[in-house]
Scaffold this motif. Structure first.
Motif, PDB file in Angstrom:
ATOM      1  N   THR A  25       0.843  -1.198   0.000  1.00 26.60           N
ATOM      2  CA  THR A  25       0.000   0.000   0.000  1.00 26.60           C
ATOM      3  C   THR A  25       0.879   1.248   0.000  1.00 26.60           C
ATOM      4  OG1 THR A  25      -0.067   0.183   2.412  1.00 26.60           O
ATOM      5  CG2 THR A  25      -1.742  -1.242   1.371  1.00 26.60           C
ATOM      6  N   GLU A  27       0.744   3.467   2.223  1.00 24.31           N
ATOM      7  CA  GLU A  27       1.211   3.620   3.606  1.00 24.31           C
ATOM      8  C   GLU A  27       2.422   2.726   3.866  1.00 24.31           C
ATOM      9  OE1 GLU A  27       1.308   5.189   7.510  1.00 24.31           O
ATOM     10  OE2 GLU A  27       0.536   5.901   5.600  1.00 24.31           O
ATOM     11  N   ARG A  42       2.579  12.235   1.683  1.00 26.64           N
ATOM     12  CA  ARG A  42       1.537  11.362   1.126  1.00 26.64           C
ATOM     13  C   ARG A  42       1.369  11.646  -0.373  1.00 26.64           C
ATOM     14  NH1 ARG A  42      -3.608  10.878   4.556  1.00 26.64           N
ATOM     15  NH2 ARG A  42      -2.993   8.998   5.630  1.00 26.64           N
ATOM     16  N   LYS A  57      -5.067   8.144  -9.368  1.00 29.27           N
ATOM     17  CA  LYS A  57      -5.836   8.448  -8.163  1.00 29.27           C
ATOM     18  C   LYS A  57      -5.421   9.830  -7.655  1.00 29.27           C
ATOM     19  CE  LYS A  57      -7.798   4.437  -8.165  1.00 29.27           C
ATOM     20  NZ  LYS A  57      -9.206   4.226  -8.247  1.00 29.27           N
ATOM     21  N   ASN A  59      -6.367  11.058  -4.341  1.00 27.60           N
ATOM     22  CA  ASN A  59      -6.299  11.140  -2.879  1.00 27.60           C
ATOM     23  C   ASN A  59      -5.495   9.962  -2.325  1.00 27.60           C
ATOM     24  OD1 ASN A  59      -8.075  13.425  -2.703  1.00 27.60           O
ATOM     25  ND2 ASN A  59      -9.761  12.015  -3.169  1.00 27.60           N
ATOM     26  N   GLU A  61      -5.955   8.372   0.293  1.00 28.30           N
ATOM     27  CA  GLU A  61      -6.862   7.346   0.796  1.00 28.30           C
ATOM     28  C   GLU A  61      -7.254   6.354  -0.302  1.00 28.30           C
ATOM     29  OE1 GLU A  61      -7.208  10.694   1.410  1.00 28.30           O
ATOM     30  OE2 GLU A  61      -6.426  10.470   3.435  1.00 28.30           O
ATOM     31  N   ASP A  62      -7.194   6.788  -1.560  1.00 28.43           N
ATOM     32  CA  ASP A  62      -7.512   5.930  -2.707  1.00 28.43           C
ATOM     33  C   ASP A  62      -6.244   5.431  -3.412  1.00 28.43           C
ATOM     34  OD1 ASP A  62     -10.271   6.479  -2.346  1.00 28.43           O
ATOM     35  OD2 ASP A  62     -10.069   8.330  -3.502  1.00 28.43           O
ATOM     36  N   CYS A  63      -5.132   5.564  -2.752  1.00 32.88           N
ATOM     37  CA  CYS A  63      -3.829   5.242  -3.353  1.00 32.88           C
ATOM     38  C   CYS A  63      -3.832   3.815  -3.914  1.00 32.88           C
ATOM     39  CB  CYS A  63      -2.744   5.369  -2.290  1.00 32.88           C
ATOM     40  SG  CYS A  63      -1.065   5.248  -2.933  1.00 32.88           S
TER      41      CYS A  63
END
Length: 168
Positions: A25, A27, A42, A57, A59, A61-63
């Motif tokens: 991911t 992260e 990020r 993508k 954002n 969060e949508d990585c």
């Protein structure tokens, strides 16, 4: 071949990076870079993951995530690029780069204006396995070096060149 050394090495590296052993991911990448003392935003991780996966993508969060296959393709491509760069500077085909040649690599890539002392120090750290990516397993780790007169591992001046494995 899933039984080959290369495949198994890639699988280990993938598992080192992946928190869930299924995918890598954004992260996971951010945390790995932070551990290597390369803090990444990020946004920069998102940009990197978009580039590798060819997704767009917007954002974190949508990585996008990397499957093992995507990781394998990226790693092999990157390895070929590194080998090509290494060979460009190993003009005599000796299989290693001297500190002077490494300095030329750094300047050619526009990455670093290093002094001779800084490059020598970098090579010495690489040889001892103290580089950010080495996990302390350099070809010439302190315990493998000949003992100096003070009984500690010494740096052998003939060993100042780095080979491709160390260059990576």
């Amino acid at each position: 071949d899933p039984n080959s050394f290369g495949f198994k090495a890639l699988q280990r590296r993938f598992n080192d990076l992946s928190s869930n052993k299924v995918e890598i991911t954004g992260e996971d990448i951010r945390v790995a870079l932070e551990k290597l003392k390369f803090p990444a935003s990020r946004d920069s991780v998102l940009s990197f993951m978009n580039k590798i996966t060819k997704k767009r993508k917007e954002n974190f969060e949508d990585c996008p995530t990397l499957s093992f296959r995507e990781f394998q393709i990226y790693a092999i491509k990157r390895e070929r690029e590194l080998l090509k760069t290494f060979r460009q500077f190993d003009k005599q085909n000796l299989g290693y780069l001297t500190p002077w040649q490494l300095k030329r690599v750094l300047f050619a890539l526009g990455r670093w204006g290093a002094t001779n002392k800084e490059v020598d120090s970098m090579v010495e750290r690489i040889k001892r396995g103290e580089g950010a990516f080495s996990k302390g397993k350099g070809l010439f780790s302190p315990e493998s070096l000949p003992k100096s007169s003070d009984g500690k591992g010494g740096f052998v001046s003939m060993g100042k060149a780095i080979d491709f494995a160390e260059f990576r």
